[in-house]
Design an enzyme around this catalytic site. Structure first.
Site, PDB file in Angstrom:
ATOM      1  N   ASN A  13      36.187  33.880  37.664  1.00  0.00           N
ATOM      2  CA  ASN A  13      36.447  35.655  36.743  1.00  0.00           C
ATOM      3  C   ASN A  13      37.214  35.958  35.762  1.00  0.00           C
ATOM      4  O   ASN A  13      37.177  34.592  35.171  1.00  0.00           O
ATOM      5  CB  ASN A  13      38.130  35.658  38.067  1.00  0.00           C
ATOM      6  CG  ASN A  13      39.004  34.720  38.166  1.00  0.00           C
ATOM      7  OD1 ASN A  13      38.930  33.818  37.766  1.00  0.00           O
ATOM      8  ND2 ASN A  13      39.914  35.276  38.159  1.00  0.00           N
ATOM      9  N   GLU A  70      39.069  38.345  33.107  1.00  0.00           N
ATOM     10  CA  GLU A  70      40.043  39.597  33.696  1.00  0.00           C
ATOM     11  C   GLU A  70      39.980  39.917  32.222  1.00  0.00           C
ATOM     12  O   GLU A  70      38.770  39.480  30.866  1.00  0.00           O
ATOM     13  CB  GLU A  70      41.420  39.246  33.820  1.00  0.00           C
ATOM     14  CG  GLU A  70      41.109  38.495  35.409  1.00  0.00           C
ATOM     15  CD  GLU A  70      42.741  37.909  35.173  1.00  0.00           C
ATOM     16  OE1 GLU A  70      43.920  37.537  34.587  1.00  0.00           O
ATOM     17  OE2 GLU A  70      43.169  37.718  36.578  1.00  0.00           O
ATOM     18  N   CYS A  79      35.430  39.455  39.469  1.00  0.00           N
ATOM     19  CA  CYS A  79      35.717  38.197  40.366  1.00  0.00           C
ATOM     20  C   CYS A  79      34.679  36.981  40.021  1.00  0.00           C
ATOM     21  O   CYS A  79      33.430  37.221  39.701  1.00  0.00           O
ATOM     22  CB  CYS A  79      35.216  39.028  41.804  1.00  0.00           C
ATOM     23  SG  CYS A  79      36.949  40.512  42.341  1.00  0.00           S
ATOM     24  N   GLU A  88      32.949  35.776  42.209  1.00  0.00           N
ATOM     25  CA  GLU A  88      31.509  35.856  43.672  1.00  0.00           C
ATOM     26  C   GLU A  88      30.907  36.802  41.848  1.00  0.00           C
ATOM     27  O   GLU A  88      29.482  36.308  42.215  1.00  0.00           O
ATOM     28  CB  GLU A  88      32.189  36.423  44.644  1.00  0.00           C
ATOM     29  CG  GLU A  88      33.099  35.909  45.311  1.00  0.00           C
ATOM     30  CD  GLU A  88      34.711  35.638  44.827  1.00  0.00           C
ATOM     31  OE1 GLU A  88      35.315  36.193  44.178  1.00  0.00           O
ATOM     32  OE2 GLU A  88      34.847  36.234  46.318  1.00  0.00           O
ATOM     33  N   CYS A 127      36.990  39.781  47.990  1.00  0.00           N
ATOM     34  CA  CYS A 127      36.993  41.178  47.771  1.00  0.00           C
ATOM     35  C   CYS A 127      35.734  41.808  48.315  1.00  0.00           C
ATOM     36  O   CYS A 127      34.239  41.623  49.135  1.00  0.00           O
ATOM     37  CB  CYS A 127      37.196  41.630  46.346  1.00  0.00           C
ATOM     38  SG  CYS A 127      36.253  42.442  45.974  1.00  0.00           S
ATOM     39  N   CYS A 165      33.245  42.175  46.346  1.00  0.00           N
ATOM     40  CA  CYS A 165      32.264  41.228  45.763  1.00  0.00           C
ATOM     41  C   CYS A 165      31.281  41.475  47.388  1.00  0.00           C
ATOM     42  O   CYS A 165      29.842  40.901  47.440  1.00  0.00           O
ATOM     43  CB  CYS A 165      32.666  39.639  46.020  1.00  0.00           C
ATOM     44  SG  CYS A 165      33.423  39.949  44.051  1.00  0.00           S
TER      45      CYS A 165
HETATM   46  N1  THU Z   1      38.987  38.201  42.077  1.00  0.00           N
HETATM   47  C1  THU Z   1      38.702  37.010  42.678  1.00  0.00           C
HETATM   48  O1  THU Z   1      37.691  36.484  41.574  1.00  0.00           O
HETATM   49  N2  THU Z   1      37.381  37.388  43.712  1.00  0.00           N
HETATM   50  C2  THU Z   1      38.152  38.427  44.564  1.00  0.00           C
HETATM   51  O2  THU Z   1      37.073  37.764  45.811  1.00  0.00           O
HETATM   52  C3  THU Z   1      39.339  38.639  44.634  1.00  0.00           C
HETATM   53  C4  THU Z   1      40.442  38.397  43.395  1.00  0.00           C
HETATM   54  C5  THU Z   1      40.006  38.023  41.223  1.00  0.00           C
HETATM   55  C6  THU Z   1      40.343  38.788  40.295  1.00  0.00           C
HETATM   56  C7  THU Z   1      41.131  38.453  39.653  1.00  0.00           C
HETATM   57  O3  THU Z   1      41.106  38.096  38.163  1.00  0.00           O
HETATM   58  C8  THU Z   1      41.804  38.030  40.309  1.00  0.00           C
HETATM   59  O4  THU Z   1      41.534  36.876  41.291  1.00  0.00           O
HETATM   60  C9  THU Z   1      43.128  38.487  41.280  1.00  0.00           C
HETATM   61  O5  THU Z   1      42.802  39.371  41.409  1.00  0.00           O
END
Ligand code: THU
Length: 138
Positions: free
Chosen positions: A49, A51, A60, A62, A95, A98
């Site tokens: 991920n 941000e 994310c 994925e 999520c 994704c």
């Molecule tokens: N996140 C992911 O990398 N994958 C997911 O399927 C859900 C959330 C990350 C996004 C963000 O940087 C952190 O988790 C908190 O939401």
């Protein structure tokens, strides 16, 4: 396919996802996620991920892995297994966004391994997104 994907392979894929999570850029949530995709070619592609201070721009793990896989290997790729890991000891199934993105390239029977409340869990992708959006072009 779950039947041809041994637990060992999925464990190895999960280990690669955990390694990828070490590269997470997550200064806002502190939640460090990694994903590993196995392609039908046997190639494995990881992502993490990333941000952003404008929170909604965050990508994310994925989807990072997915865009990397297509960028590297082209639009004909097929994903036959996925593993997700996080370094926070929390459940983290992919999520909804994704799942919808994965749906474009993943085999319906592909196993998806992810941290769940009860420990690591593996399920077929088709069970994760039973009613994904599809567009039938004329
Ligand atoms: N996140 C992911 O990398 N994958 C997911 O399927 C859900 C959330 C990350 C996004 C963000 O940087 C952190 O988790 C908190 O939401």
């Amino acid at each position: 396919m779950i039947s041809t994907m041994t637990p060992t392979l999925l464990d190895e894929l999960h280990e690669l996802a955990a390694q990828a999570a070490q590269n997470a850029y997550a200064p806002y949530s502190g939640f460090r996620v990694g994903a590993a995709l196995r392609l039908s070619s046997g190639e494995i592609v990881t992502g993490t991920n990333v941000e952003n201070v404008s929170y909604g721009l965050t990508i994310c793990a994925e989807r990072s892995a997915l865009v990397r896989a297509v960028s590297q290997s082209g639009p004909e790729i097929r994903i036959d297994a996925v593993a997700v890991a996080n370094l926070n000891g929390q459940p983290s199934p992919p999520c909804g966004a994704c799942r919808q993105m994965l749906a474009e390239f993943i085999l319906p029977e592909a196993p998806v391994r992810f941290p769940a409340a009860e420990g690591m869990r593996t399920m077929a992708f088709r069970e994760m997104l039973p009613l994904g959006f599809e567009l039938k072009l004329r």
